[in-house]
Design a protein around this motif. Structure first.
Motif, mmCIF file in Angstrom:
data_model
loop_
_atom_site.group_PDB
_atom_site.id
_atom_site.type_symbol
_atom_site.label_atom_id
_atom_site.label_comp_id
_atom_site.label_asym_id
_atom_site.label_seq_id
_atom_site.Cartn_x
_atom_site.Cartn_y
_atom_site.Cartn_z
ATOM 1 N N THR A 162 12.153 4.821 -7.216
ATOM 2 C CA THR A 162 12.707 3.471 -7.138
ATOM 3 C C THR A 162 13.134 3.081 -5.728
ATOM 4 O O THR A 162 13.659 1.987 -5.525
ATOM 5 C CB THR A 162 13.916 3.354 -8.081
ATOM 6 N N GLU A 163 12.944 3.969 -4.749
ATOM 7 C CA GLU A 163 13.359 3.702 -3.375
ATOM 8 C C GLU A 163 12.157 3.752 -2.443
ATOM 9 O O GLU A 163 11.240 4.564 -2.619
ATOM 10 C CB GLU A 163 14.419 4.722 -2.934
ATOM 11 N N ALA A 164 12.192 2.898 -1.421
ATOM 12 C CA ALA A 164 11.100 2.861 -0.436
ATOM 13 C C ALA A 164 11.092 4.157 0.374
ATOM 14 O O ALA A 164 12.136 4.733 0.634
ATOM 15 C CB ALA A 164 11.308 1.663 0.499
ATOM 16 N N PRO A 165 9.891 4.631 0.725
ATOM 17 C CA PRO A 165 8.594 3.967 0.605
ATOM 18 C C PRO A 165 7.874 4.169 -0.721
ATOM 19 O O PRO A 165 6.791 3.621 -0.922
ATOM 20 C CB PRO A 165 7.786 4.601 1.739
ATOM 21 N N PHE A 166 8.460 4.938 -1.646
ATOM 22 C CA PHE A 166 7.717 5.316 -2.852
ATOM 23 C C PHE A 166 7.592 4.169 -3.849
ATOM 24 O O PHE A 166 6.676 4.152 -4.654
ATOM 25 C CB PHE A 166 8.369 6.545 -3.481
ATOM 26 N N ARG A 167 8.497 3.193 -3.773
ATOM 27 C CA ARG A 167 8.382 2.044 -4.672
ATOM 28 C C ARG A 167 7.418 0.978 -4.131
ATOM 29 O O ARG A 167 7.069 0.032 -4.843
ATOM 30 C CB ARG A 167 9.754 1.412 -4.896
ATOM 31 N N LEU A 168 6.993 1.124 -2.872
ATOM 32 C CA LEU A 168 6.114 0.132 -2.270
ATOM 33 C C LEU A 168 4.685 0.281 -2.769
ATOM 34 O O LEU A 168 4.219 1.393 -3.038
ATOM 35 C CB LEU A 168 6.138 0.275 -0.746
ATOM 36 N N ASP A 169 3.984 -0.836 -2.899
ATOM 37 C CA ASP A 169 2.574 -0.779 -3.320
ATOM 38 C C ASP A 169 1.631 -1.383 -2.291
ATOM 39 O O ASP A 169 0.450 -1.613 -2.572
ATOM 40 C CB ASP A 169 2.387 -1.470 -4.676
ATOM 41 N N SER A 170 2.163 -1.628 -1.085
ATOM 42 C CA SER A 170 1.293 -2.109 -0.016
ATOM 43 C C SER A 170 1.961 -1.824 1.316
ATOM 44 O O SER A 170 3.175 -1.625 1.403
ATOM 45 C CB SER A 170 1.021 -3.617 -0.154
ATOM 46 N N GLY A 171 1.142 -1.800 2.377
ATOM 47 C CA GLY A 171 1.672 -1.625 3.717
ATOM 48 C C GLY A 171 1.353 -0.268 4.308
ATOM 49 O O GLY A 171 0.935 0.670 3.612
ATOM 50 N N MET A 172 1.566 -0.167 5.609
ATOM 51 C CA MET A 172 1.380 1.073 6.350
ATOM 52 C C MET A 172 2.746 1.572 6.791
ATOM 53 O O MET A 172 3.545 0.812 7.358
ATOM 54 C CB MET A 172 0.479 0.850 7.565
ATOM 55 N N VAL A 173 3.000 2.851 6.544
ATOM 56 C CA VAL A 173 4.306 3.440 6.837
ATOM 57 C C VAL A 173 4.116 4.636 7.763
ATOM 58 O O VAL A 173 3.347 5.551 7.450
ATOM 59 C CB VAL A 173 5.035 3.870 5.550
ATOM 60 N N THR A 174 4.831 4.633 8.877
ATOM 61 C CA THR A 174 4.800 5.760 9.820
ATOM 62 C C THR A 174 6.087 6.556 9.655
ATOM 63 O O THR A 174 7.188 6.001 9.728
ATOM 64 C CB THR A 174 4.677 5.269 11.261
ATOM 65 N N THR A 175 5.951 7.855 9.434
ATOM 66 C CA THR A 175 7.107 8.711 9.181
ATOM 67 C C THR A 175 7.453 9.538 10.421
ATOM 68 O O THR A 175 6.788 9.443 11.453
ATOM 69 C CB THR A 175 6.826 9.644 7.987
ATOM 70 N N ALA A 176 8.486 10.344 10.282
ATOM 71 C CA ALA A 176 9.016 11.100 11.424
ATOM 72 C C ALA A 176 8.011 12.074 12.020
ATOM 73 O O ALA A 176 8.139 12.470 13.187
ATOM 74 C CB ALA A 176 10.278 11.843 11.000
ATOM 75 N N ASN A 177 7.009 12.474 11.253
ATOM 76 C CA ASN A 177 6.013 13.398 11.794
ATOM 77 C C ASN A 177 4.954 12.692 12.645
ATOM 78 O O ASN A 177 4.008 13.335 13.131
ATOM 79 C CB ASN A 177 5.345 14.187 10.660
ATOM 80 N N GLY A 178 5.091 11.368 12.798
ATOM 81 C CA GLY A 178 4.168 10.606 13.636
ATOM 82 C C GLY A 178 2.923 10.132 12.929
ATOM 83 O O GLY A 178 2.103 9.417 13.526
ATOM 84 N N ARG A 179 2.759 10.473 11.665
ATOM 85 C CA ARG A 179 1.578 10.060 10.923
ATOM 86 C C ARG A 179 1.842 8.743 10.195
ATOM 87 O O ARG A 179 2.964 8.435 9.809
ATOM 88 C CB ARG A 179 1.160 11.136 9.924
#
Length: 458
Positions: free
Chosen positions: A121-138
């Motif tokens: 229920t919390e982002a980014p897992f609740r999101l269904d669109s978009g590009m997300v960059t995480t702490a590992n740089g990916r």
């Protein structure tokens, strides 16, 4: 033993942070004293983190950078802007432990989070669109469910590996771990509506953790084999796996003896699927009454898990007070059932019940997985309203016919327990049948049927 760093709220005397939000030197002096005492008694201590402290610069700094792409635990662990604050927290904790003069050789391991989980229920897992960059740089496309899982798996490994490197920079021989409760896939053991997201199979194999800590309790009505499958630990032979939290929930077991038997049985069963160590929750509970604590009563739980009393944790041992519920591994069938209130409910260790689909007479039977010498049988009533009931108890011994051994006849009501204890154990029982011959206009039902033996089966 395992102790928690942050199980107190803000501004509480003795908390990990003081009234200014900084790490509390007095707290770490107390921790050092505890570690010295543990070392003197030959005990090793897991220093476990629950979350970031409820007060202090780290929780405020991570909260300040929460945004539409990162919420909750995902913000603290995966957000590139929040991640450095988590690293700094552990940097400061390790320095505080060292500065306190604590004996590092008494620390068995550092636990980065004692029950790590995200939420759907919390982002980014609740999101269904978009590009997300995480702490590992990916960067991950969260419109793709598989990429969303990669985001979580790879991001969690990066977080844990980075924190391990941080700790070992100051304590080069430290062992580091993360704790998890049971994942909910492929078997939904916590129901389909639980928002907590746990994945462990990738983490076991890809993280640099020195050992893995899983948590699971006996008697919760879940098939243990499904639990082991959900953990994804099959085939992992190169990394120790610890059942770092298990115990007896009070409302699942009517006595400390029954809880002790279940705990012993779970240790043996878990050893056979690859666990290498065990910690019972917990030793003493001053403020909680939901657990059978190891030292309460006659200390029977402490006794069954003590290496002095049971040197091989992978084997059963004889204890005069232990009686095993051999019905737990039986096969249950019944004359009729109502929808999903099937006969399997009477042997699952939960408040769930079997309900016949018609008035009496009705029967339910348990075919044991192996013959057992039965010392008592306990039947927990499911009946509302109260009234007179008559229940016949039949048993079959190996090679014999069904034999009536007892009849219960009297007024019964919801959650009453009817117990039959023969003068001598019934030898070689392989089937138990309960026939309800009278219960008025009600449909016969049982919450639980327990069959106790001094010797486990299976």
């Amino acid at each position: 033993v395992r102790i928690m760093l942050e199980t107190c709220g803000p501004a509480i005397n003795g908390c990990v942070t003081d009234e200014t939000g900084a790490l509390n030197a007095a707290y770490f002096a107390n921790l050092a004293d505890f570690l010295e005492r543990a070392k003197a008694h030959g005990l090793y201590v897991m220093v476990a983190s629950n979350t970031l402290p409820d007060d202090g610069p780290w929780i405020h700094a991570t909260a300040a950078v929460q945004n539409a792409q990162f919420e909750g635990a995902a913000n603290e662990i995966l957000n590139p802007k929040a991640f450095p604050h988590y690293v700094d927290y552990w940097e400061q904790v390790i320095r505080a432990i060292i500065d306190s003069g604590a004996p590092l050789d008494a620390i068995w391991g550092y636990q980065l989070r004692q029950e790590q989980h995200f939420r759907w229920t919390e982002a980014p897992f609740r999101l269904d669109s978009g590009m997300v960059t995480t702490a590992n740089g990916r960067t991950y496309d969260v419109s793709d469910p598989d990429k969303k899982l990669e985001l979580m798996d790879e991001g969690l490994v990066y977080w844990a590996d980075t924190l391990r490197d941080t700790i070992r920079k100051h304590d080069p021989t430290a062992l580091v771990t993360v704790g998890f409760f049971v994942p909910n896939e492929p078997h939904p053991v916590r129901g389909t509506d639980d928002p907590r997201l746990v994945r462990t199979a990738y983490f076991i194999r890809k993280s640099s953790m020195d050992f893995i800590d899983f948590h699971h309790y006996a008697g919760n009505g879940v098939d243990d084999n499904q639990v082991w499958e959900n953990f994804g630990m099959a085939g992992v032979d190169d990394k120790p796996i610890v059942l770092g939290e298990h115990g007896g929930i009070r409302h699942w077991f009517s006595s400390e003896d029954r809880a002790a038997a279940a705990i012993l049985g779970l240790e043996v069963a878990s050893c056979r699927v690859g666990f290498d160590g065990w910690l019972v929750w917990g030793w003493r509970g001053d403020l909680s009454t939901d657990i059978w604590w190891a030292n309460e009563g006659k200390g029977h739980i402490a006794e069954v898990v003590a290496p002095k009393e049971r040197p091989d944790p992978c084997e059963y041992a004889d204890f005069d007070f232990i009686r095993y519920n051999v019905a737990a591994s039986a096969t249950a069938t019944a004359s009729t059932k109502v929808d999903d209130l099937g006969p399997e409910n009477v042997i699952d260790g939960t408040p769930a019940h079997w309900n016949a689909a018609a008035v009496s007479p009705q029967w339910i039977r348990m075919e044991l997985s192996a013959p057992a010498d039965v010392e008592s049988i306990a039947l927990t009533i499911a009946q509302d309203p109260p009234g007179r009931s008559v229940h016949e108890l039949w048993i079959r011994q190996v090679g014999g016919e069904l034999t009536l051994v007892h009849t219960f006849d009297g007024v019964t009501s919801e959650n009453d327990v009817l117990t039959y204890t023969p003068t001598e154990p019934l030898i070689g029982v392989d089937l138990v049948e309960v026939v309800t011959t009278e219960i008025g206009d009600l449909w016969p039902a049982w919450h639980e049927i327990e069959i106790f033996s001094a010797t486990p089966v299976g």
